[in-house]
Design a protein around this motif. Structure first.
Motif, mmCIF file in Angstrom:
data_model
loop_
_atom_site.group_PDB
_atom_site.id
_atom_site.type_symbol
_atom_site.label_atom_id
_atom_site.label_comp_id
_atom_site.label_asym_id
_atom_site.label_seq_id
_atom_site.Cartn_x
_atom_site.Cartn_y
_atom_site.Cartn_z
ATOM 1 N N ARG A 1 69.286 34.170 92.057
ATOM 2 C CA ARG A 1 68.015 33.908 92.736
ATOM 3 C C ARG A 1 67.001 33.445 91.699
ATOM 4 N NH1 ARG A 1 66.876 35.517 97.741
ATOM 5 N NH2 ARG A 1 68.548 36.549 98.881
ATOM 6 N N HIS A 2 66.185 32.496 92.071
ATOM 7 C CA HIS A 2 65.130 32.017 91.180
ATOM 8 C C HIS A 2 64.126 33.151 90.981
ATOM 9 C CE1 HIS A 2 61.758 29.699 89.657
ATOM 10 N NE2 HIS A 2 62.601 28.699 89.437
ATOM 11 N N PRO A 3 63.716 33.424 89.743
ATOM 12 C CA PRO A 3 62.833 34.575 89.502
ATOM 13 C C PRO A 3 61.440 34.426 90.114
ATOM 14 C CG PRO A 3 63.134 33.304 87.494
ATOM 15 C CD PRO A 3 64.087 32.738 88.510
ATOM 16 N N VAL B 1 68.125 24.833 92.778
ATOM 17 C CA VAL B 1 67.644 23.996 91.685
ATOM 18 C C VAL B 1 68.594 24.134 90.506
ATOM 19 C CG1 VAL B 1 65.212 24.093 92.379
ATOM 20 C CG2 VAL B 1 66.101 25.775 90.752
ATOM 21 N N LEU B 2 68.571 23.130 89.640
ATOM 22 C CA LEU B 2 69.360 23.149 88.414
ATOM 23 C C LEU B 2 68.674 22.277 87.385
ATOM 24 C CD1 LEU B 2 70.997 20.201 88.097
ATOM 25 C CD2 LEU B 2 72.182 21.134 90.068
ATOM 26 N N ASP C 1 74.350 40.500 87.154
ATOM 27 C CA ASP C 1 73.116 39.786 87.489
ATOM 28 C C ASP C 1 73.333 38.376 88.028
ATOM 29 O OD1 ASP C 1 71.789 42.022 86.580
ATOM 30 O OD2 ASP C 1 71.217 41.139 84.655
ATOM 31 N N LEU C 2 74.436 37.745 87.663
ATOM 32 C CA LEU C 2 74.702 36.358 88.046
ATOM 33 C C LEU C 2 75.999 36.276 88.840
ATOM 34 C CD1 LEU C 2 74.019 34.708 84.559
ATOM 35 C CD2 LEU C 2 72.425 34.861 86.487
ATOM 36 N N ALA C 3 75.963 35.610 89.967
ATOM 37 C CA ALA C 3 77.196 35.336 90.703
ATOM 38 C C ALA C 3 77.977 34.323 89.875
ATOM 39 C CB ALA C 3 76.872 34.788 92.084
ATOM 40 N N THR C 4 79.172 34.687 89.454
ATOM 41 C CA THR C 4 79.971 33.848 88.553
ATOM 42 C C THR C 4 81.257 33.438 89.249
ATOM 43 O OG1 THR C 4 79.044 35.004 86.636
ATOM 44 C CG2 THR C 4 81.075 33.754 86.290
ATOM 45 N N PHE C 5 81.438 32.131 89.369
ATOM 46 C CA PHE C 5 82.610 31.573 90.040
ATOM 47 C C PHE C 5 83.470 30.828 89.031
ATOM 48 C CE2 PHE C 5 79.141 31.896 93.051
ATOM 49 C CZ PHE C 5 79.732 32.601 94.094
ATOM 50 N N VAL C 6 84.779 30.980 89.164
ATOM 51 C CA VAL C 6 85.726 30.361 88.253
ATOM 52 C C VAL C 6 86.724 29.539 89.065
ATOM 53 C CG1 VAL C 6 87.588 30.839 86.603
ATOM 54 C CG2 VAL C 6 85.473 32.159 86.510
ATOM 55 N N GLU D 1 60.687 32.105 92.866
ATOM 56 C CA GLU D 1 60.711 31.526 94.216
ATOM 57 C C GLU D 1 61.757 32.268 95.044
ATOM 58 O OE1 GLU D 1 61.113 27.227 94.030
ATOM 59 O OE2 GLU D 1 60.096 27.220 92.095
ATOM 60 N N PRO D 2 61.328 33.184 95.916
ATOM 61 C CA PRO D 2 62.275 34.070 96.599
ATOM 62 C C PRO D 2 63.293 33.384 97.510
ATOM 63 C CG PRO D 2 60.016 34.458 97.342
ATOM 64 C CD PRO D 2 59.949 33.481 96.238
ATOM 65 N N THR D 3 63.040 32.162 97.986
ATOM 66 C CA THR D 3 64.000 31.494 98.860
ATOM 67 C C THR D 3 64.778 30.394 98.123
ATOM 68 O OG1 THR D 3 62.352 29.913 99.673
ATOM 69 C CG2 THR D 3 62.620 31.981 100.912
ATOM 70 N N THR D 4 64.707 30.409 96.792
ATOM 71 C CA THR D 4 65.381 29.407 95.971
ATOM 72 C C THR D 4 66.409 30.077 95.071
ATOM 73 O OG1 THR D 4 63.447 27.951 95.981
ATOM 74 C CG2 THR D 4 65.017 27.638 94.188
ATOM 75 N N GLY D 5 67.534 29.410 94.893
ATOM 76 C CA GLY D 5 68.550 29.859 93.965
ATOM 77 C C GLY D 5 68.683 28.863 92.831
ATOM 78 N N GLU D 6 69.328 29.319 91.754
ATOM 79 C CA GLU D 6 69.557 28.459 90.593
ATOM 80 C C GLU D 6 71.060 28.267 90.390
ATOM 81 O OE1 GLU D 6 66.199 29.256 87.371
ATOM 82 O OE2 GLU D 6 67.331 31.081 87.878
ATOM 83 N N LEU D 7 71.470 27.041 90.169
ATOM 84 C CA LEU D 7 72.824 26.730 89.771
ATOM 85 C C LEU D 7 72.809 26.653 88.255
ATOM 86 C CD1 LEU D 7 75.211 24.153 91.342
ATOM 87 C CD2 LEU D 7 74.935 24.264 88.866
ATOM 88 N N LEU D 8 73.646 27.466 87.607
ATOM 89 C CA LEU D 8 73.601 27.626 86.152
ATOM 90 C C LEU D 8 74.980 27.438 85.521
ATOM 91 C CD1 LEU D 8 71.669 31.002 86.370
ATOM 92 C CD2 LEU D 8 70.645 28.816 85.704
#
Length: 158
Positions: A69-71, A114-115, A49-54, A73-80
């Motif tokens: 992807r922000h749940p 967004v974050l 479900d989450l793109a995970t970078f190491v 806002e379809p054109t927004t992503g979340e940095l988590l």
């Protein structure tokens, strides 16, 4: 070097996430106890479900970040969940992880990221400001039992 974890790398994600929660318990929505109790299937679901970078340095994992992807806002992503090991801080690892999420967002045709960041986390706030993330005015707190930890949202247009 930044790599994206695959769905089979459950142990790697779990190890990094638990280390992050031990090191910075007031920086994340989850608690160490909650994360430690998760099943292997739950960790695998997160990798799907989450793109995970190491971040990897000399063969060792030294940081991680996740994005989705922000749940609403379809054109927004979340940095988590950005975290860098204490020994790797101040060497550009966090910036490289943010860049990986920005690249991911571009490939996903997103227009904004967004974050949320704790108001007490001056180093993270400075990193995000350098990377173009500006305060949106949205504020909140972490979930119980850490409602005393205030955080604010930052956004960056892509």
């Amino acid at each position: 070097m930044i790599v994206r974890l695959g769905a089979h790398e459950v142990d790697r994600l779990r190890t990094l996430r638990l280390a992050a929660l031990r090191d910075a318990p007031d920086a994340f929505g989850s608690t160490l106890a909650e994360a430690a109790a998760r099943s292997a299937a739950d960790w695998q679901r997160q990798l799907v479900d989450l793109a995970t970078f190491v971040a990897v340095d000399a063969g060792r994992d030294v940081g991680m970040v996740r994005s989705a992807r922000h749940p609403d806002e379809p054109t927004t992503g979340e940095l988590l969940s950005l975290w860098v090991t204490p020994t790797a801080r101040g060497r550009g690892v966090g910036a490289a992880l943010v860049d990986a999420v920005v690249d991911w967002a571009g490939a996903e045709a997103l227009h904004r990221l967004v974050l949320d960041v704790g108001d007490h986390n001056a180093a993270a706030i400075a990193l995000y400001a350098r990377k173009g993330f500006m305060p949106t005015g949205v504020t909140g707190t972490l979930p119980p039992p850490r409602t005393h930890v205030r955080e604010h949202q930052r956004a960056r247009e892509l």
